[in-house]
Motif scaffolding. Structure first.
Motif, mmCIF file in Angstrom:
data_model
loop_
_atom_site.group_PDB
_atom_site.id
_atom_site.type_symbol
_atom_site.label_atom_id
_atom_site.label_comp_id
_atom_site.label_asym_id
_atom_site.label_seq_id
_atom_site.Cartn_x
_atom_site.Cartn_y
_atom_site.Cartn_z
ATOM 1 N N HIS A 1 75.113 43.222 -38.469
ATOM 2 C CA HIS A 1 75.345 43.836 -39.779
ATOM 3 C C HIS A 1 74.720 42.970 -40.882
ATOM 4 O O HIS A 1 74.899 41.751 -40.905
ATOM 5 C CB HIS A 1 76.853 43.994 -40.030
ATOM 6 C CG HIS A 1 77.196 44.958 -41.119
ATOM 7 N ND1 HIS A 1 76.955 44.691 -42.442
ATOM 8 C CD2 HIS A 1 77.755 46.203 -41.088
ATOM 9 C CE1 HIS A 1 77.364 45.716 -43.182
ATOM 10 N NE2 HIS A 1 77.854 46.648 -42.368
ATOM 11 N N PRO A 2 73.974 43.574 -41.800
ATOM 12 C CA PRO A 2 73.293 42.777 -42.838
ATOM 13 C C PRO A 2 74.260 42.013 -43.753
ATOM 14 O O PRO A 2 73.857 41.005 -44.364
ATOM 15 C CB PRO A 2 72.499 43.822 -43.636
ATOM 16 C CG PRO A 2 73.136 45.133 -43.316
ATOM 17 C CD PRO A 2 73.649 45.011 -41.916
ATOM 18 N N LEU A 3 75.505 42.451 -43.869
ATOM 19 C CA LEU A 3 76.448 41.740 -44.732
ATOM 20 C C LEU A 3 76.731 40.339 -44.203
ATOM 21 O O LEU A 3 77.043 39.429 -44.981
ATOM 22 C CB LEU A 3 77.755 42.533 -44.855
ATOM 23 C CG LEU A 3 78.756 42.028 -45.907
ATOM 24 C CD1 LEU A 3 78.135 41.997 -47.292
ATOM 25 C CD2 LEU A 3 80.011 42.895 -45.918
ATOM 26 N N ARG A 4 76.606 40.152 -42.891
ATOM 27 C CA ARG A 4 76.802 38.811 -42.324
ATOM 28 C C ARG A 4 75.747 37.835 -42.866
ATOM 29 O O ARG A 4 76.055 36.690 -43.198
ATOM 30 C CB ARG A 4 76.718 38.867 -40.792
ATOM 31 C CG ARG A 4 77.952 39.449 -40.115
ATOM 32 C CD ARG A 4 77.745 39.535 -38.606
ATOM 33 N NE ARG A 4 78.962 39.905 -37.911
ATOM 34 C CZ ARG A 4 79.782 39.061 -37.295
ATOM 35 N NH1 ARG A 4 79.497 37.758 -37.311
ATOM 36 N NH2 ARG A 4 80.857 39.488 -36.676
ATOM 37 N N VAL A 5 74.508 38.304 -42.951
ATOM 38 C CA VAL A 5 73.423 37.467 -43.475
ATOM 39 C C VAL A 5 73.725 37.070 -44.922
ATOM 40 O O VAL A 5 73.567 35.906 -45.313
ATOM 41 C CB VAL A 5 72.075 38.222 -43.387
ATOM 42 C CG1 VAL A 5 70.955 37.382 -44.012
ATOM 43 C CG2 VAL A 5 71.751 38.571 -41.939
ATOM 44 N N PHE A 6 74.172 38.036 -45.684
ATOM 45 C CA PHE A 6 74.443 37.773 -47.095
ATOM 46 C C PHE A 6 75.612 36.806 -47.265
ATOM 47 O O PHE A 6 75.571 35.906 -48.104
ATOM 48 C CB PHE A 6 74.750 39.089 -47.824
ATOM 49 C CG PHE A 6 74.825 38.947 -49.315
ATOM 50 C CD1 PHE A 6 73.682 38.953 -50.099
ATOM 51 C CD2 PHE A 6 76.052 38.781 -49.944
ATOM 52 C CE1 PHE A 6 73.746 38.804 -51.472
ATOM 53 C CE2 PHE A 6 76.131 38.634 -51.315
ATOM 54 C CZ PHE A 6 74.968 38.649 -52.090
ATOM 55 N N CYS A 7 76.671 36.968 -46.469
ATOM 56 C CA CYS A 7 77.852 36.101 -46.595
ATOM 57 C C CYS A 7 77.567 34.671 -46.155
ATOM 58 O O CYS A 7 78.173 33.730 -46.683
ATOM 59 C CB CYS A 7 79.020 36.684 -45.794
ATOM 60 S SG CYS A 7 79.728 38.160 -46.545
ATOM 61 N N HIS A 8 76.665 34.485 -45.224
ATOM 62 C CA HIS A 8 76.283 33.120 -44.841
ATOM 63 C C HIS A 8 75.533 32.433 -45.985
ATOM 64 O O HIS A 8 75.663 31.212 -46.176
ATOM 65 C CB HIS A 8 75.424 33.142 -43.574
ATOM 66 C CG HIS A 8 76.237 33.278 -42.314
ATOM 67 N ND1 HIS A 8 77.078 32.279 -41.848
ATOM 68 C CD2 HIS A 8 76.352 34.315 -41.439
ATOM 69 C CE1 HIS A 8 77.667 32.681 -40.740
ATOM 70 N NE2 HIS A 8 77.249 33.914 -40.458
ATOM 71 N N ALA A 9 74.795 33.222 -46.756
ATOM 72 C CA ALA A 9 74.096 32.665 -47.922
ATOM 73 C C ALA A 9 75.032 32.522 -49.116
ATOM 74 O O ALA A 9 74.850 31.647 -49.960
ATOM 75 C CB ALA A 9 72.906 33.550 -48.289
ATOM 76 N N HIS A 10 76.062 33.391 -49.186
ATOM 77 C CA HIS A 10 77.015 33.391 -50.311
ATOM 78 C C HIS A 10 78.440 33.439 -49.758
ATOM 79 O O HIS A 10 79.080 34.498 -49.761
ATOM 80 C CB HIS A 10 76.771 34.587 -51.232
ATOM 81 C CG HIS A 10 75.398 34.664 -51.805
ATOM 82 N ND1 HIS A 10 75.044 34.001 -52.961
ATOM 83 C CD2 HIS A 10 74.277 35.315 -51.365
ATOM 84 C CE1 HIS A 10 73.767 34.249 -53.228
ATOM 85 N NE2 HIS A 10 73.278 35.034 -52.285
#
Length: 606
Positions: free
Chosen positions: A342-351
């Motif tokens: 899920h792309p939200l995982r990528v975003f949460c690792h950055a933020h």
């Protein structure tokens, strides 16, 4: 000289007093003692027979570090009697004089009251303010040490150079400080007060302001940006509407927040729209909170934010196509927990503070949306702007922002200045030049200005959601200010029920019928409105105002704006969650504008 002789002689030189009783009062010494000191000073030839200081006495004071006598000037404007917080120290103790006669002046009537000279305490306060203001501009000023202040009994009249300007950035008039340090709030407040009572002065300002109106020219246009393409508008219509820069060249925090809501909503559609609905429907609030915390940890969030439980009404709104953050945020996080790609995982690792950041953004959005005074604009490149763009493009890769800042019609700052200047002039024309600054809160004024910029640049048929949001905020701000004013009666009984009181008053005064949904508002919101808090909506503000306002005032508003209660309730219903689509033409927009203006004028008795 001994200390007593030095003090008495110094006081006599500073104040020019010579009689025993006056010196006694100044020094707090007994008259007999003062008489003895004076005799000793005469014996030393420091005073003559009329108690005048001799040349020898002056030399003696200078040799022993006597008091330094300086002349300073304080100014009191004669319209309201305000003392200007600045002290003028002329060179060689000469009074200030005009260098030249101004070519254009607007005289104001001086008050018939006699204000009298300032007190020594006011003089000291002016010295402190002078030092603060000068140093605030990065300059230095050397003020003399003060041991004694003597106020002259016969003031003189002077004309100070106080230019009035109309700023091209926002169209607001300002009065320059006559001493060269920014603007004079004291003179501006006096000018405002006088305009509220002097129609001729108001007409003069409006005539001058009208002469400065500029053509709007080209409005901001981002129709060629990638996020505004036809394919994006077709795929994600709700998102596309909120990504567009307004024609006045701005994007609001409300648009930024709504864009995130829509992006999360469309992401949920892509990744299993209602997969998690049964799980949420049959979980208790406590279980939901635990579920959300576990999912946040699993996808890389640091746990600094909080997600509230979701009730059945929120879920039904979500299933019917309403993108509310309190549903789409936990739904997206739960979907991301089950899907490693899920792309939200990528975003949460950055933020990792993703959830907390959303919470802070919501607080920033809610203030202006409900009549508060927070800044409603988000400049391109600001942290919230960059956060939104990265999140949207991560969740929906088809939406790109590589050319988002290339407005087709040039400089957004220049566009905003021109539109804002004209909007300010238009609001002053509707309400008078004094009312927006004397009788409106900043929240009301900013909401009306934002709506007026939308109105001025309106073309064809557009989404009226942003316009409705601003009039909603302006009305709530006006009602909240009235609730806290002395024009509203406060209930004596702790059992006071605003809902039942408002309902009975509407029936008694033929004001209409309050919708059941409005009366079912959260009791915490109604209590917050009653106590002047900032955590409620327009509905509770209307209920509390109807319950507290003077009945004659309510009848007067109804006579000026028939059906105003029903129309405000209709506006609340049309606005909805604040991030939908309300299609309409300029005629439709004009109806909302006229209604909001009429109600505010009736409430403020303009």
């Amino acid at each position: 000289m001994n200390p007593f002789e030095r003090v008495v002689l110094g006081i006599m030189r500073a104040t020019r007093i010579r009689d025993v009783n006056s010196i006694s009062a100044k020094t707090c010494l007994e008259p007999d003692f003062v008489e003895g000191v004076l005799l000793r000073l005469r014996d030393k030839a420091l005073l003559d027979e009329q108690n005048r200081i001799t040349d020898t006495g002056k030399e003696k004071l200078d040799d022993e570090g006597g008091l330094e006598l300086r002349t300073a000037w304080l100014f009191r404007e004669l319209v309201s009697g305000k003392l200007l917080p600045f002290i003028h120290l002329p060179q060689n103790d000469e009074p200030p004089r005009c260098k030249k006669e101004p070519s254009h002046t607007k005289p104001m009537r001086a008050s018939k009251l006699r204000f009298g000279p300032p007190t020594p305490e006011e003089a000291l306060a002016a010295m402190r303010e002078t030092k603060r203001r000068v140093e605030g501009y990065g300059k230095t000023i050397r003020l003399p040490r003060v041991g004694q202040i003597d106020i002259g009994p016969n003031p003189e009249r002077f004309s100070l150079d106080c230019p009035i300007v109309m700023r091209d950035s926002d169209g607001r008039w300002r009065i320059a400080d006559p001493f060269g340090y920014g603007y004079s709030r004291e003179l501006e407040a006096t000018f405002l007060q006088e305009m509220g009572e002097n129609e001729e002065l108001s007409d003069w300002l409006m005539e001058w302001s009208d002469s400065l109106i500029v053509e709007n020219g080209d409005s901001a246009d981002d129709s060629k940006a990638a996020y505004a393409s036809q394919s994006i508008r077709k795929l994600y219509p709700g998102l596309s509407q909120n990504l567009r820069v307004r024609k006045d060249g701005t994007r609001t925090i409300g648009q930024i927040y709504a864009a995130i809501e829509w992006a999360l909503f469309y992401s949920c559609r892509i990744n299993g729209f209602d997969d998690k609905v049964p799980e949420l429907r049959f979980s208790s609030p406590r279980d939901q909170i635990d579920m959300f915390r576990g999912a946040m940890t699993a996808i890389g969030c640091d746990g600094s934010g909080f997600i509230a439980p979701v009730d059945k009404r929120n879920i039904n709104n979500y299933l019917s196509g309403t993108p509310e953050m309190r549903v789409v945020l936990p739904m997206s996080i739960l979907q991301a927990e089950d899907d490693p790609s899920h792309p939200l995982r990528v975003f949460c690792h950055a933020h990792p503070d993703f959830v907390a950041r959303i919470g802070r953004m919501k607080a920033r959005r809610d203030a202006p949306l409900h009549g508060g005074e927070s800044d409603r604009f988000v400049q391109s490149g600001e942290p919230d702007d960059l956060f939104m763009k990265e999140l949207v493009s991560t969740l929906l890769p088809a939406v790109r922002f590589d050319d988002a800042n290339q407005l087709r019609n040039g400089d957004a700052d220049s566009t905003f200045k021109n539109v804002n200047f004209n909007a300010e002039n238009s609001i002053m024309g509707e309400f008078g030049p004094a009312v927006p600054y004397l009788r409106m809160t900043r929240g009301t004024r900013e909401a009306l200005l934002s709506a007026e910029r939308f109105w001025i640049t309106f073309e064809g048929e557009e989404n009226l959601q942003l316009l409705v949001n601003e009039y909603y905020a302006a009305l709530q701000s006006v009602l909240d200010a009235e609730i806290l004013s002395d024009r509203a009666s406060r209930p004596d009984s702790k059992l006071f029920d605003p809902c039942s009181t408002a309902t009975s008053r509407c029936e008694k005064l033929n004001l209409g019928t309050l919708p059941r949904g409005l009366l079912n508002a959260k009791r915490t919101f109604i209590q917050d409105a009653l106590q002047g808090g900032g955590n409620h909506t327009l509905g509770p503000s209307l209920i509390v105002y109807l319950a507290l306002a003077d009945e004659e005032k309510l009848v007067s508003i109804e006579e000026s704006v028939p059906g105003f209660v029903d129309d405000i309730c209709e506006l609340i219903a049309i606005r909805g969650h604040g991030n939908g689509v309300i299609p309409g033409c300029k005629e439709d927009a004009g109806k909302y504008r006229a209604f909001a203006f009429d109600v505010i004028k009736a409430i403020l008795e303009v």
